[in-house]
Design a protein around this motif. Structure first.
Motif, PDB file in Angstrom:
ATOM      1  N   ILE A   5       1.273  -1.152   0.175  1.00 21.35           N
ATOM      2  CA  ILE A   5      -0.023   0.287  -0.052  1.00 21.35           C
ATOM      3  C   ILE A   5       0.735   1.257  -0.112  1.00 21.35           C
ATOM      4  O   ILE A   5       2.200   1.222   0.729  1.00 21.35           O
ATOM      5  N   ILE A   6       0.633   1.562  -0.969  1.00 22.20           N
ATOM      6  CA  ILE A   6       1.034   3.216  -0.877  1.00 22.20           C
ATOM      7  C   ILE A   6       0.301   4.641  -0.581  1.00 22.20           C
ATOM      8  O   ILE A   6      -0.667   4.731  -1.906  1.00 22.20           O
ATOM      9  N   TYR A   7       1.107   5.278   0.389  1.00 18.05           N
ATOM     10  CA  TYR A   7       0.508   6.814   0.563  1.00 18.05           C
ATOM     11  C   TYR A   7       0.769   7.700   0.073  1.00 18.05           C
ATOM     12  O   TYR A   7       1.823   7.748   0.146  1.00 18.05           O
ATOM     13  N   THR A   8      -0.384   8.574  -0.848  1.00 22.84           N
ATOM     14  CA  THR A   8       0.340   9.620  -2.038  1.00 22.84           C
ATOM     15  C   THR A   8      -0.690  10.891  -1.393  1.00 22.84           C
ATOM     16  O   THR A   8      -1.501  10.848  -1.264  1.00 22.84           O
ATOM     17  N   GLN A   9      -0.185  11.820  -2.322  1.00 20.01           N
ATOM     18  CA  GLN A   9      -0.746  13.199  -2.305  1.00 20.01           C
ATOM     19  C   GLN A   9       0.146  13.914  -3.818  1.00 20.01           C
ATOM     20  O   GLN A   9       0.919  13.236  -4.009  1.00 20.01           O
ATOM     21  N   ASN A  10      -1.097  14.239  -4.113  1.00 13.94           N
ATOM     22  CA  ASN A  10      -1.038  14.915  -5.928  1.00 13.94           C
ATOM     23  C   ASN A  10       0.623  15.638  -5.709  1.00 13.94           C
ATOM     24  O   ASN A  10       0.923  16.096  -4.832  1.00 13.94           O
ATOM     25  N   ASP A  11       0.646  16.011  -6.993  1.00 14.39           N
ATOM     26  CA  ASP A  11       1.932  17.090  -7.492  1.00 14.39           C
ATOM     27  C   ASP A  11       3.012  16.850  -5.854  1.00 14.39           C
ATOM     28  O   ASP A  11       3.480  17.262  -5.844  1.00 14.39           O
ATOM     29  N   ASP A  28       2.569  -5.397  -8.313  1.00 14.41           N
ATOM     30  CA  ASP A  28       1.181  -4.411  -8.493  1.00 14.41           C
ATOM     31  C   ASP A  28       1.649  -3.888  -6.726  1.00 14.41           C
ATOM     32  O   ASP A  28       1.809  -4.460  -5.717  1.00 14.41           O
ATOM     33  N   PHE A  29       0.644  -2.836  -6.598  1.00 13.46           N
ATOM     34  CA  PHE A  29       0.012  -2.015  -5.196  1.00 13.46           C
ATOM     35  C   PHE A  29      -1.208  -1.411  -5.317  1.00 13.46           C
ATOM     36  O   PHE A  29      -1.436  -1.483  -6.119  1.00 13.46           O
ATOM     37  N   GLU A  30      -1.444  -1.229  -4.268  1.00 14.47           N
ATOM     38  CA  GLU A  30      -3.076   0.058  -3.826  1.00 14.47           C
ATOM     39  C   GLU A  30      -2.189   0.900  -3.538  1.00 14.47           C
ATOM     40  O   GLU A  30      -1.755   1.680  -2.379  1.00 14.47           O
ATOM     41  N   GLU A  31      -2.870   2.266  -4.634  1.00 13.84           N
ATOM     42  CA  GLU A  31      -2.479   3.243  -3.871  1.00 13.84           C
ATOM     43  C   GLU A  31      -4.120   4.135  -3.153  1.00 13.84           C
ATOM     44  O   GLU A  31      -4.549   3.738  -3.482  1.00 13.84           O
ATOM     45  N   ARG A  32      -3.357   5.174  -2.072  1.00  4.63           N
ATOM     46  CA  ARG A  32      -4.420   5.765  -1.643  1.00  4.63           C
ATOM     47  C   ARG A  32      -3.785   7.719  -1.394  1.00  4.63           C
ATOM     48  O   ARG A  32      -2.885   7.726  -0.397  1.00  4.63           O
ATOM     49  N   ASN A  33      -4.167   7.568  -1.426  1.00  8.46           N
ATOM     50  CA  ASN A  33      -3.894   9.320  -1.285  1.00  8.46           C
ATOM     51  C   ASN A  33      -5.108  10.082  -1.051  1.00  8.46           C
ATOM     52  O   ASN A  33      -6.358   9.867  -0.378  1.00  8.46           O
ATOM     53  N   ILE A  34      -3.898  10.567  -0.171  1.00  9.73           N
ATOM     54  CA  ILE A  34      -4.085  10.828   1.103  1.00  9.73           C
ATOM     55  C   ILE A  34      -5.718  12.272   1.077  1.00  9.73           C
ATOM     56  O   ILE A  34      -6.027  13.356   2.715  1.00  9.73           O
ATOM     57  N   GLN A  35      -5.583  13.050  -0.074  1.00  4.17           N
ATOM     58  CA  GLN A  35      -6.962  14.093   0.271  1.00  4.17           C
ATOM     59  C   GLN A  35      -8.296  13.371   1.029  1.00  4.17           C
ATOM     60  O   GLN A  35      -8.660  14.275   1.019  1.00  4.17           O
ATOM     61  N   ASN A  36      -7.641  11.887   0.681  1.00  5.84           N
ATOM     62  CA  ASN A  36      -9.154  11.678   0.809  1.00  5.84           C
ATOM     63  C   ASN A  36      -8.789  10.906   2.682  1.00  5.84           C
ATOM     64  O   ASN A  36      -7.683  10.581   3.000  1.00  5.84           O
ATOM     65  N   PHE A  49       4.053  11.335   8.417  1.00  7.87           N
ATOM     66  CA  PHE A  49       3.307  12.357   8.359  1.00  7.87           C
ATOM     67  C   PHE A  49       4.108  12.783   7.216  1.00  7.87           C
ATOM     68  O   PHE A  49       3.720  14.632   6.299  1.00  7.87           O
ATOM     69  N   ALA A  50       4.231  12.608   6.216  1.00  3.41           N
ATOM     70  CA  ALA A  50       5.242  12.446   4.774  1.00  3.41           C
ATOM     71  C   ALA A  50       4.947  11.118   3.628  1.00  3.41           C
ATOM     72  O   ALA A  50       5.002  10.571   3.785  1.00  3.41           O
ATOM     73  N   THR A  51       4.494  11.787   3.103  1.00  5.25           N
ATOM     74  CA  THR A  51       4.516  10.924   1.447  1.00  5.25           C
ATOM     75  C   THR A  51       5.852  10.622   0.847  1.00  5.25           C
ATOM     76  O   THR A  51       6.617  11.545   0.524  1.00  5.25           O
ATOM     77  N   PRO A  52       5.783   9.502  -0.204  1.00  8.22           N
ATOM     78  CA  PRO A  52       5.182   8.742  -0.338  1.00  8.22           C
ATOM     79  C   PRO A  52       5.510   7.834   1.392  1.00  8.22           C
ATOM     80  O   PRO A  52       6.381   7.971   1.373  1.00  8.22           O
ATOM     81  N   ILE A  64      11.986   5.802   1.595  1.00 10.06           N
ATOM     82  CA  ILE A  64      11.701   5.241  -0.067  1.00 10.06           C
ATOM     83  C   ILE A  64      13.688   5.089   0.036  1.00 10.06           C
ATOM     84  O   ILE A  64      14.507   5.399  -0.218  1.00 10.06           O
ATOM     85  N   ASP A  65      13.268   3.274   0.420  1.00 11.01           N
ATOM     86  CA  ASP A  65      15.040   2.829   0.265  1.00 11.01           C
ATOM     87  C   ASP A  65      15.174   2.132  -0.974  1.00 11.01           C
ATOM     88  O   ASP A  65      14.231   0.814  -0.298  1.00 11.01           O
ATOM     89  N   LEU A  66      15.476   2.217  -2.010  1.00 12.16           N
ATOM     90  CA  LEU A  66      15.208   1.468  -3.451  1.00 12.16           C
ATOM     91  C   LEU A  66      15.470  -0.746  -2.544  1.00 12.16           C
ATOM     92  O   LEU A  66      15.628  -1.337  -3.015  1.00 12.16           O
ATOM     93  N   ASP A  67      16.957  -0.100  -2.195  1.00  9.77           N
ATOM     94  CA  ASP A  67      17.569  -1.418  -1.852  1.00  9.77           C
ATOM     95  C   ASP A  67      17.004  -2.375  -0.741  1.00  9.77           C
ATOM     96  O   ASP A  67      16.511  -3.653  -1.296  1.00  9.77           O
ATOM     97  N   GLN A  68      15.826  -1.833   0.609  1.00 11.35           N
ATOM     98  CA  GLN A  68      14.995  -2.372   0.986  1.00 11.35           C
ATOM     99  C   GLN A  68      14.051  -2.861   0.201  1.00 11.35           C
ATOM    100  O   GLN A  68      13.605  -3.911   0.650  1.00 11.35           O
ATOM    101  N   ILE A  69      13.357  -2.170   0.034  1.00 11.02           N
ATOM    102  CA  ILE A  69      12.447  -2.450  -1.331  1.00 11.02           C
ATOM    103  C   ILE A  69      12.515  -3.598  -2.285  1.00 11.02           C
ATOM    104  O   ILE A  69      11.968  -4.493  -2.233  1.00 11.02           O
TER     105      ILE A  69
END
Length: 81
Positions: A5-11, A28-36, A49-52, A64-69
């Motif tokens: 699950i990725i919590y995101t916001q616009n821009d 595959d991932f589920e996006e959850r925009n925090i505008q909701n 308290f920050a996206t993503p 975001i740590d690509l090695d860890q992901i």
């Protein structure tokens, strides 16, 4: 298969980056925009308290740590591997 699950916001360039990266890796991932407001509250409940903000199998990833992901998802770090 991991649940992501990725919590995101616009821009949000880092949000776009991680979504594009996972899509390129055919993950595959589920996006959850925090505008909701409900999604924003879910994120805050994880002390995020920050996206993503990512949840990989319910395990929070605050940066975001690509090695860890890659390690968590069993992804190759090289395109030709």
């Amino acid at each position: 298969m991991s649940r992501i699950i990725i919590y995101t916001q616009n821009d949000c360039p880092p949000c776009a980056f991680i979504k594009n990266y996972l899509s390129d890796q055919q993950v595959d991932f589920e996006e959850r925009n925090i505008q909701n407001a409900a999604f924003r509250q879910q994120m805050i409940e994880h002390d995020a308290f920050a996206t993503p903000f990512l949840l990989i199998d319910d395990e929070p990833m605050y940066q975001i740590d690509l090695d860890q992901i890659n390690q968590k998802l069993g992804l190759s770090t090289h395109k030709n591997d």
